[in-house]
Scaffold this motif. Structure first.
Motif: not given
Lengths: 168, 201
Positions: A48-53
């Motif tokens: 999910a980390y790429p989605g953490f903005k």
């Protein structure tokens, strides 16, 4: 680039690994299941980390992913269910600094196993110093509902701990 | 019970915490119900693909008469068309990644409806395939003269045949429902239970 991202990510979650550790311990009574859930949470956080903005705090994001993973986690079905009585199951041998604290938490973790998955999430967020508003936002319910549910869950937890012959 | 004191103890560092290593980021198998269903679907996809290839060989294996071969080809093409459509749908589901950073309610609802939708798709494909097979069997029996079935059919009434077709479809439906319930139903039920607990005022 990938290696750099991994390094940053590992640093971030290692700084906050207590969240993963506590969620795993709350949701899984069995040591092997706990280890599996811990790994699963780490993996899901990484996915999910790429989605953490960065719109919210890293820990807020971690709470959500960790709790959602725990709620959906399917443990291996072949393992035996732990039916050991409470006082025999608490291993305090490795505690080297605060017997009282460890004992309390051990009883708490054991009692929490009797709560349902939503109640576990409520107690976890409460113990993590989240306000009613934050609990409501994390679970996607109204603030009033969060307040009512938390109050009931605390009562239930008190009752279980008392029933198990402990009080604090 | 003093919850404030408990909070203090809770927030003190734990002794058992271990370092999170790079290798832990790359575990392939996830354990959410969706992942489990996807894994199951992947296996079923290969079984269905093998079945399609096997069906293609049935005229040769069972020695279909020449007059039925074009009919078989037509039915086979329709079957492949439906399978391709549903395989594409399943593939989209398979590749559709989930977002666990949503709030718990939204997240659970997403999993619940995604699973429900795909179970329904799965059932629909089974019903369609069963209907095609039954239709082909009917056409075969009507077109090819001199088979044992033909003699039997000549002796029974049309109502009996229609009733048999109806019961066959019902049995297929029942098996599909039970199959879906056995393999996927428990996850959907479990999710529904958690959502209900969350919504319970």
């Amino acid at each position: 680039m990938q290696e750099y991202t991994e390094k940053i990510f590992l640093e971030l979650i290692n700084n906050n690994k207590a969240i993963i550790y506590k969620v795993s311990k709350m949701y899984m009574d069995d040591a092997e299941d706990r280890r599996d859930l811990f790994q699963e949470i780490v993996m899901q956080l990484w996915k999910a980390y790429p989605g953490f903005k960065g719109n919210s705090k890293f820990t807020t994001w971690m709470y959500r992913v960790a709790l959602n993973t725990a709620l959906l986690f399917l443990k291996k079905e072949t393992r035996k269910v732990d039916k050991t009585p409470l006082n025999e199951n608490i291993d305090l041998a490795d505690v080297n600094y605060s017997y009282d604290k460890e004992e309390k938490l051990a009883y708490l973790y054991k009692a929490v196993q009797e709560l349902n998955s939503i109640e576990k999430a409520l107690i976890f967020l409460f113990l993590e110093n989240q306000s009613h508003k934050e609990i409501a936002q994390n679970l996607g319910i109204t603030e009033v509902n969060a307040r009512v549910k938390l109050s009931r869950t605390k009562e239930k937890l008190q009752f279980i701990i008392k029933k198990n012959g402990y009080e604090f | 019970m003093n919850f404030d004191q408990l909070k203090n103890d809770w927030n003190k560092p734990e002794t058992e915490e271990t370092e999170i290593l790079q290798s832990m980021l790359h575990i392939k198998e996830a354990h959410t119900p969706i992942d489990k269903i996807r894994k199951q679907m992947k296996c079923e996809f290969f079984v269905q693909l093998a079945s399609l290839l096997f069906i293609a060989l049935t005229p040769r294996i069972f020695g279909f008469p020449p007059e039925i071969k074009p009919v078989f080809m037509a039915f086979y093409a329709v079957t492949c068309g439906f399978c391709a459509y549903y395989f594409f749908k399943f593939y989209v589901f398979y590749k559709h990644s989930y977002d666990l950073s949503l709030d718990t309610r939204k997240n659970l609802l997403w999993f619940y409806y995604e699973m429900k939708l795909n179970i329904e798709l799965y059932k629909a494909l089974t019903y369609i395939l069963a209907f095609i097979v039954l239709s082909f069997a009917a056409v075969y029996l009507l077109m090819v003269r001199g088979t044992i079935f033909q003699h039997i059919l000549d002796k029974v009434s049309m109502i009996y045949i229609i009733l048999n077709c109806f019961i066959t479809i019902l049995i297929v439906g029942l098996i599909t429902e039970l199959w879906a319930k056995f393999y996927y139903g428990k996850y959907v039920k479990e999710l529904k239970k958690i959502i209900d607990k969350l919504d319970d005022e």
